[in-house]
Design a protein around this motif. Structure first.
Motif, short mmCIF file in Angstrom:
data_model
loop_
_atom_site.label_atom_id
_atom_site.label_comp_id
_atom_site.label_asym_id
_atom_site.label_seq_id
_atom_site.Cartn_x
_atom_site.Cartn_y
_atom_site.Cartn_z
N VAL A 87 1.19 -1.50 -0.42
CA VAL A 87 -0.34 -0.04 -0.09
C VAL A 87 1.05 0.60 -0.04
O VAL A 87 1.69 1.07 0.96
N CYS A 88 0.37 2.19 -0.52
CA CYS A 88 1.15 3.88 -0.97
C CYS A 88 1.29 4.07 0.65
O CYS A 88 0.92 4.20 1.20
N THR A 89 1.64 4.98 0.86
CA THR A 89 1.86 6.06 1.91
C THR A 89 0.71 6.82 2.23
O THR A 89 0.11 6.28 3.65
N THR A 90 0.74 7.28 1.75
CA THR A 90 -1.03 7.91 1.81
C THR A 90 -2.11 6.99 2.46
O THR A 90 -3.30 7.58 3.15
N HIS A 91 -2.24 5.89 1.34
CA HIS A 91 -3.23 4.59 1.96
C HIS A 91 -2.98 4.46 3.25
O HIS A 91 -3.32 4.05 3.97
N GLN A 92 -1.84 4.21 3.10
CA GLN A 92 -1.38 3.22 4.41
C GLN A 92 -1.88 4.27 6.09
O GLN A 92 -2.35 4.21 6.57
N ARG A 93 -1.19 5.60 5.00
CA ARG A 93 -1.87 6.12 7.08
C ARG A 93 -3.84 6.19 7.09
O ARG A 93 -3.69 6.10 7.95
N ARG A 94 -3.81 6.81 6.08
CA ARG A 94 -5.44 6.76 5.82
C ARG A 94 -6.06 5.51 6.63
O ARG A 94 -7.10 5.32 7.28
N LEU A 95 -6.05 3.60 6.37
CA LEU A 95 -5.23 2.61 6.64
C LEU A 95 -5.42 2.31 7.35
O LEU A 95 -6.03 1.81 9.42
N THR A 96 -4.54 3.21 8.28
CA THR A 96 -4.00 3.28 9.30
C THR A 96 -5.35 3.48 11.24
O THR A 96 -5.57 3.18 11.50
N ARG A 97 -5.56 4.77 10.32
CA ARG A 97 -6.73 5.61 11.31
C ARG A 97 -7.65 4.71 10.98
O ARG A 97 -8.37 4.95 12.09
N ALA A 98 -8.01 4.44 10.44
CA ALA A 98 -9.51 3.02 9.90
C ALA A 98 -8.94 2.55 11.31
O ALA A 98 -10.32 1.80 11.64
N ILE A 99 -8.62 1.77 10.92
CA ILE A 99 -8.35 0.34 11.23
C ILE A 99 -8.27 1.14 13.50
O ILE A 99 -9.37 0.68 13.71
N LYS A 100 -7.67 1.84 13.87
CA LYS A 100 -7.14 2.40 15.36
C LYS A 100 -9.32 2.69 15.46
O LYS A 100 -9.65 2.81 16.33
N GLN A 101 -9.95 3.69 14.62
CA GLN A 101 -11.12 4.23 14.68
C GLN A 101 -11.95 2.32 15.09
O GLN A 101 -12.99 2.63 15.66
N ALA A 102 -11.65 1.70 14.17
CA ALA A 102 -12.17 0.43 14.33
C ALA A 102 -12.69 -0.77 15.38
O ALA A 102 -13.52 -1.33 16.40
N ARG A 103 -10.92 -0.40 15.60
CA ARG A 103 -11.26 -0.86 17.51
C ARG A 103 -11.76 -0.13 18.46
O ARG A 103 -11.38 -0.71 19.00
N ASN A 104 -11.76 1.22 17.99
CA ASN A 104 -12.23 1.99 19.51
C ASN A 104 -13.28 1.45 19.20
O ASN A 104 -14.18 1.68 20.55
N ILE A 105 -14.11 1.57 18.43
CA ILE A 105 -16.00 1.04 18.72
C ILE A 105 -15.95 -0.12 18.52
O ILE A 105 -16.77 -0.96 18.24
N ALA A 106 -15.10 -1.49 18.50
CA ALA A 106 -14.97 -2.87 19.10
C ALA A 106 -15.28 -3.09 17.79
O ALA A 106 -16.43 -4.77 18.21
N LEU A 107 -15.00 -2.93 16.61
CA LEU A 107 -15.18 -3.70 14.84
C LEU A 107 -14.08 -4.79 14.98
O LEU A 107 -14.54 -5.85 14.56
N LEU A 108 -12.97 -4.38 15.55
CA LEU A 108 -11.86 -4.96 15.34
C LEU A 108 -11.44 -5.34 16.93
O LEU A 108 -11.44 -4.47 17.52
N PRO A 109 -10.84 -6.58 16.46
CA PRO A 109 -10.58 -6.28 17.72
C PRO A 109 -8.57 -5.85 18.34
O PRO A 109 -7.93 -5.78 17.09
N PHE A 110 -8.20 -5.36 19.40
CA PHE A 110 -7.36 -4.84 19.79
C PHE A 110 -6.13 -5.89 19.76
O PHE A 110 -4.97 -6.20 19.14
N ALA A 111 -6.17 -7.28 20.68
CA ALA A 111 -4.63 -8.32 20.56
C ALA A 111 -5.85 -9.72 20.33
O ALA A 111 -7.46 -9.47 21.47
N THR A 112 -5.02 -10.69 19.66
CA THR A 112 -5.75 -12.19 20.14
C THR A 112 -6.14 -12.93 21.30
O THR A 112 -5.29 -11.74 22.08
N GLN A 113 -7.02 -13.48 21.85
CA GLN A 113 -7.29 -13.82 23.34
C GLN A 113 -6.99 -15.05 22.77
O GLN A 113 -6.63 -16.56 22.82
N HIS A 114 -4.65 -15.33 22.88
CA HIS A 114 -4.28 -16.06 23.06
C HIS A 114 -3.54 -16.64 24.98
O HIS A 114 -3.20 -15.52 25.50
#
Length: 114
Positions: A87-114
């Motif tokens: 992924v290019c630099t600008t889209h990686q930044r946007r992607l990181t921001r979207a992943i962090k937002q999805a984690r904060n509202i519990a759509l994605l996990p912060f870590a696995t349950q190992h």
């Protein structure tokens, strides 16, 4: 007899030099020639990675699109780096921001349950 010893050792009285540790038949850490290295033609050809978002002309990366975001999150929950995804630099930044937002509202996990 002394002339034979001198011819074998190279100099009078000096021991014969050992082969360099990068020569043929060296171990994996010997620094020897590797396939695909600079100067030789290797077996594998790695194609240049192209940004998925640029090719599909996706401007905004929605944080609600979990299927899209999961492609860029490793099994343990880490964000996969640019050099692996292509992924290019600008889209990686946007992607990181979207992943962090999805984690904060519990759509994605912060870590696995190992």
């Amino acid at each position: 007899m002394a002339e034979e010893n001198q011819a074998r050792t190279g100099e009078a009285g000096a021991p014969a030099p050992h082969p360099a540790p990068g020569g043929p038949g060296g171990g994996p850490r010997s620094g020897g020639p590797r396939p695909g290295g600079p100067g030789g033609r290797g077996k594998f050809f790695r194609r240049k990675k192209v940004c998925k978002f640029c090719t599909e002309k996706i401007d905004a990366i929605p944080y609600r699109d979990v299927r899209l975001l999961q492609q860029f999150v490793a099994e343990r929950g880490k964000i996969v780096p640019r050099r692996l995804t292509g992924v290019c630099t600008t889209h990686q930044r946007r992607l990181t921001r979207a992943i962090k937002q999805a984690r904060n509202i519990a759509l994605l996990p912060f870590a696995t349950q190992h």
